[in-house]
Write an enzyme that holds these catalytic residues in place. Structure first.
Site, PDB file in Angstrom:
ATOM      1  N   HIS A   1       0.839  -1.205   0.000  1.00 10.70           N
ATOM      2  CA  HIS A   1       0.000   0.000   0.000  1.00 10.70           C
ATOM      3  C   HIS A   1       0.875   1.256   0.000  1.00 10.70           C
ATOM      4  CE1 HIS A   1      -3.793  -2.072   1.562  1.00 10.70           C
ATOM      5  NE2 HIS A   1      -2.870  -2.999   1.704  1.00 10.70           N
TER       6      HIS A   1
ATOM      7  N   HIS B   1      -6.588   0.907  -3.748  1.00  6.61           N
ATOM      8  CA  HIS B   1      -5.311   1.553  -3.495  1.00  6.61           C
ATOM      9  C   HIS B   1      -4.337   0.629  -2.788  1.00  6.61           C
ATOM     10  CE1 HIS B   1      -8.181   2.706  -0.306  1.00  6.61           C
ATOM     11  NE2 HIS B   1      -7.205   2.282   0.452  1.00  6.61           N
TER      12      HIS B   1
ATOM     13  N   GLU C   1     -14.176  -7.712  25.851  1.00  6.35           N
ATOM     14  CA  GLU C   1     -13.204  -8.814  25.775  1.00  6.35           C
ATOM     15  C   GLU C   1     -12.120  -8.561  24.734  1.00  6.35           C
ATOM     16  OE1 GLU C   1     -16.516  -9.285  25.497  1.00  6.35           O
ATOM     17  OE2 GLU C   1     -17.008 -10.253  27.412  1.00  6.35           O
TER      18      GLU C   1
ATOM     19  N   HIS D   1     -23.300 -20.448  26.427  1.00  2.48           N
ATOM     20  CA  HIS D   1     -22.169 -20.211  27.326  1.00  2.48           C
ATOM     21  C   HIS D   1     -21.265 -21.435  27.473  1.00  2.48           C
ATOM     22  CE1 HIS D   1     -24.277 -16.584  28.168  1.00  2.48           C
ATOM     23  NE2 HIS D   1     -23.576 -16.275  29.236  1.00  2.48           N
TER      24      HIS D   1
END
Ligand SMILES: Cc1ncc(C[n+]2csc(CCOP(=O)(O)OP(=O)(O)O)c2C)c(N)n1
Ligand SMILES: [Mg+2]
Length: 693
Positions: free
Chosen positions: A37, A285, A438, A499
């Site tokens: 880039h 780009h 988290e 969970h």
């Protein structure tokens, strides 16, 4: 006429000359690599240059200087911007032992080998490869997440180690970031927590170039970023033209003067500045400009069109005169102060030496708890909480916390020296509150770890998924970060399948350079913490139960110290076993029960506890064969998780008891029966394995 005279003859100021050198180095390196880039470095060069030229307190002669300002390139795709700066500033390479060498981190030869195999200029910056790269970036959002942890580390180190008249730590963190960094959720989490903690040593330079890979940023990003950050409690300032050095300088001055909030500098820039085709277009780009356009851009910059990798005379010299000299002066002044400090506070100075090299203080393993045999037992999260408190008491720079689950994760440091909670009013506290964030907890733990602190972060194991990208960068970047995960299986019970982790163990075990530890009882927990403390280049995921587990009688079964080898024979029979039961965590005691039953029936069983696959796999073949003799093919693995990968240990004739679906919401005893985690089931599979071996 020398090239610099030729370029200067076009009327360029020295500043512009330096900036265009950065730009053209990026252009040429990307062109030569035929990938990368160039656009972001072209647009951002003045913003980075102004920082390095006027503000950054950094001595290229010692990139390990403890009090250096940190420069983070969160938009890692702009890596050539960073490499050009490291090249021009002549930053030195540090060897594996942490010693500064005479070698340059990024000599011209490395710029010319951008993105090539074995180079110190990989596609995205990797901190363990290139000195001066403060942290590994590329996955957008991670760098700004790290910068939060670094700013927290700077504040904690200052509050803990500075003494009146001895300001050992006052470093700032500057993070360059792009639209992508601020679109990513983790960027928002980082900004929210940084604002809350009033981290005025943190400055983000936002490359507001209104474009992302697919097209104009406003195809998908139209919020008012300034207002958002003001809402987070940041100081927001704006530079309407990335080429306006005076305005950029003023913005950095505003940051330096701000003492109660982090600062966001929004810089309006043009990607690929100077390119007649790419700027302000939808054109992709993330690719080289192409030879023709390179020439046009160089013409626009007043650069010799055919020159490649041109560094005009005076540019490197200027970096030496400003960045180098300022850094050298500051560091030498600091070293004097630090010498006096070392005389006055030898213990603290000694600690800092250890921190810098990720070493442990002597006596780090004293007073670690051992647990008496107990059939009712204790949850490993509970025993881990006790061991963590003992270890952290011995390692004064171990700090950490949870993503709003500290009471469940048992990660609170309760001893007096922990100094309570880390907050805007108490940067000395060793208990961190990440909130329900988290992902940035993972990145912040990494940022603290790379600053020398032994940081830990905790949550439910299932939510390790939310922080996976950060765990991965800890592993890639060789950071000894500590991730603590409780509620490790369907043992969670009534909370149900949302969970209950299933595939998380397999997923993390597949990650290179990560140690996963799942201890089988309280004494294995103590041994696991010994493994964790000793890591210098490897992160650890410690996986713990919510529910009680029996504490095994170690006079009857083998010592828990076998954990150090990743896996060991816990219970055995005379002679060659008929069958081997292999388990981790909560299933170890289940296998011990099955073993006793089989033994009573005259079956020669062996139980292997295997808390860490990675560590076991690293043992020599003789040891591995002694634990899992190749000629014993009747093997059963038991783990309340996906069985994926267990074939490695049980072989083609082995059997795997595990989870083949998501869990369910019910009391644990019902789930155990329903999913087959019972003594009878293990015995039955053991018999079947013997029958078909
Ligand atoms: C997490 C993540 N997703 C996707 C990418 C791939 N990627 C690289 S740059 C980029 C977006 C570029 O836009 P922006 O962040 O505005 O940077 P700019 O191109 O303006 O420099 C993307 C999607 C990435 N590096 N990280
Ligand atoms: Mg952009």
């Amino acid at each position: 006429m020398a090239v610099s005279e030729q370029v200067l003859a076009t009327g360029q100021q020295l500043d512009t000359l330096c900036i265009n050198t950065i730009r053209t180095l990026a252009i040429d390196a990307v062109q030569q690599a035929n990938s990368g880039h160039p656009g972001a470095p072209m647009g951002l060069a003045p913003v980075a240059y102004a920082l390095w030229e006027k503000f950054l307190r950094y001595d290229p002669a010692d990139p390990t200087w403890l009090n250096r300002d940190r420069f983070v390139l969160s938009n890692g795709h702009a890596s050539m911007l960073l490499y050009a700066l490291l090249y021009l500033a002549e930053v030195r390479q540090v060897d594996d032992q942490g010693h500064v060498t005479k070698e340059l981190a990024v000599p011209m030869d490395q710029i010319k080998h951008f993105r090539q195999l074995g180079s110190r200029t990989p596609g995205h910056p990797e901190s363990h490869i290139t000195s001066g790269v403060e942290t590994t970036t590329g996955p957008l959002g991670q760098g700004v997440g790290n910068s939060l942890g670094m700013a927290m580390a700077s504040r904690w180190l200052a509050a803990t180690f500075n003494r009146p008249g001895y300001e050992i730590f006052d470093w700032n963190v500057y993070a360059m970031c792009s639209d992508g960094d601020l679109m990513e959720g983790i960027g928002g989490e980082a900004a929210s927590l940084a604002g809350h903690l009033k981290l005025s040593n943190l400055c983000w330079m936002y490359d507001h170039n209104s474009i992302t890979l697919d097209g104009p940023a406003n195809w998908s990003f139209s919020e008012d970023v300034a207002t958002r950050f003001i809402g987070y409690g940041w100081n927001v300032t704006r530079v309407s033209d990335a080429n306006d050095l005076e305005m950029i300088t003023r913005a950095y001055e505003v940051f330096k003067k701000t003492t109660d909030r982090p600062t966001l500098i929004i810089v309006d820039s043009h990607i690929g500045y100077g390119s007649p085709h790419k700027q302000d277009t939808n054109a992709a780009h993330g690719e080289p400009l192409g030879e023709d356009e390179v020439k046009l851009v160089k013409k626009f910059y007043g650069w010799p069109e055919d020159a490649k990798f041109l560094v005009p005379d005076g540019v490197k010299e200027h970096f030496q005169e400003v960045v180098g000299k300022r850094g050298a002066d500051l560091r030498s002044k600091w070293s004097k102060t630090f010498n006096d400090y070392s005389q006055k506070f030898p213990e603290l100075a000694e600690q800092l030496k250890k921190i810098q090299h990720h070493e442990l203080p002597s006596g780090w393993d004293k007073d670690l708890p051992t647990f008496p045999a107990d059939a009712k037992g204790v949850a490993t999260r509970e025993s881990s909480g006790k061991v963590l408190n003992a270890v952290a008491k011995n390692i004064p720079w171990m700090i950490g916390g949870s993503a709003d689950l500290a009471t469940s994760n048992k990660t609170t440091l309760k001893f007096e020296e922990a100094d309570g909670d880390f907050s805007a009013c108490n940067y000395n506290g060793r208990n961190l509150h990440f909130g329900v964030r988290e992902h940035v907890m993972g990145a912040a733990v990494n940022g603290m770890t790379i600053s020398g602190i032994r940081a830990f972060g905790a949550t439910f194991f299932n939510f390790s998924d939310y922080m996976k990208a950060s765990i991965r960068l800890a592993a890639l970047g060789q950071l000894p970060a500590i991730f603590i995960y409780t509620h490790d299986s369907i043992g969670v019970g009534e909370d149900g399948p949302t969970h209950e982790p299933i595939e998380q163990l397999a997923g993390l075990r597949a990650m290179p350079n990560l140690i996963v530890l799942r201890p089988g009882d309280a004494n294995e927990v103590t041994e696991c913490w010994k493994v964790i403390a000793k890591q210098q280049h490897t992160p650890v995921a410690l996986v713990l139960t919510r529910q009680n587990l029996p504490t095994l009688d170690r006079t009857k079964y083998a010592a828990a110290s076998g954990v150090a080898k990743g896996g060991y024979v816990l219970a055995d029979s005379q002679g060659k076993p008929d069958v081997i039961l292999i388990a981790t965590g909560s299933e170890v005691s289940l296998c011990v029960e099955a073993y006793e039953k089989l033994k009573a029936e005259g079956v020669k069983a062996r139980v292997v506890s295997l808390p860490s696959w990675e560590i076991f796999d690293n043992q020599d073949q003789a040891y591995k064969d002694s634990v899992l003799p190749p000629d014993v093919t009747a093997r059963v693995s038991v783990e309340m998780a996906a069985t994926f990968g267990w074939e490695r240990y049980t072989g083609s004739k082995g059997r795997n008891i595990g989870m083949k679906r998501f869990g369910a919401s019910a009391p644990l005893k019902d789930l155990l029966k329903y999913f087959g985690f019972t003594v009878d089931k293990v015995v039955e599979e053991a018999r079947a394995a013997i029958a078909t071996k």
